[in-house]
Design an enzyme around this catalytic site. Structure first.
Site, short mmCIF file in Angstrom:
data_model
loop_
_atom_site.label_atom_id
_atom_site.label_comp_id
_atom_site.label_asym_id
_atom_site.label_seq_id
_atom_site.Cartn_x
_atom_site.Cartn_y
_atom_site.Cartn_z
N HIS A 82 0.85 -1.19 0.00
CA HIS A 82 0.00 0.00 0.00
C HIS A 82 0.88 1.24 0.00
CE1 HIS A 82 0.53 -0.85 4.42
NE2 HIS A 82 0.85 0.43 4.40
N ALA A 83 0.24 2.36 -0.27
CA ALA A 83 0.87 3.67 -0.06
C ALA A 83 0.02 4.42 0.96
CB ALA A 83 0.94 4.45 -1.37
#
Lengths: 148, 148
Positions: B62-63
């Protein structure tokens, strides 16, 4: 499974033993967390970890005048001994979900490190050698003055 | 021996790879430290660590929209892959003195965990599920909009 945070007070003044919120997941792996505002009575300024500690070594062996610390055995095992000048407690740290809050003016020693021990410490203050009391007899003398 | 902190910039936007100040002592054991004000561009609000990660698992993926993170392999080894939508870098984390600063809007994945891996993460924000971008294609689309 997500386990909530639980906390107990030690007989040693101001010391708290915390089981941190943690998730166990046989597929994804495990995770433990400290939300600082929720768990700690201070904002950490510093974090350090000790490792590759020979098994016969004793680390710590000091009290802090102002700095509070939160200690976690992130890997392996060690024993943490705390002493407020009157009462003592020794805890086996053998799970990465267990943290111990050590307030100022509590003598602490870590010993019995397994070869793979990593002891993680969150500290309330930046490093300041003047904050350390490294002589146990001086520590006991100060404690008798401030908390007779 | 005390080794000073050194830092290099990654090709991935905003990522820095830090060799932390650390002490090696064959008698006393080793120690690595992060003085937050010196090393981090944020004040951590949260700390977590992952462990017992099956070797085939990929974590992260994820970011964050706003949260910055600083990652350290406190024990064992893993691979950290970062991606800003244009450039990628993969780093082997195999020493507890190496930290990686991952700013917001950088996709990060940890993989290849050894059985004894402990990955420590200091995060700038409390946990907020709305801060996560978990779809890589959405991440790339957003990056093309904000940094075409």
């Amino acid at each position: 499974m997500i386990a909530p945070m639980t906390m107990r007070e030690s007989a040693v003044r101001g010391v708290k033993v915390v089981e941190l919120r943690h998730a166990r997941d046989a597929v994804r792996g495990d995770l433990a967390v400290i939300e600082f505002a929720e768990v700690l009575p201070f904002k950490p300024a510093r974090c350090f970890w000790t490792y590759a500690i020979p098994g016969q070594q004793v680390r710590g062996e000091h009290a802090h005048r102002e700095c509070s610390q939160f200690l976690v055995s992130a890997h392996g095992t060690c024993r943490l001994r705390m002493d407020d000048g009157t009462r003592q407690e020794e805890i086996l740290l053998d799970r990465p979900e267990i943290g111990v809050l050590v307030p100022p003016m509590v003598w602490a020693e870590a010993s019995g490190h397994s070869a793979d021990s990593v002891l993680l410490v969150l500290a309330s203050h930046a490093y300041d050698p003047a904050d350390y009391i490294r002589d146990y007899h001086e520590f006991v003398r100060i404690m008798r003055e401030i908390a007779p």
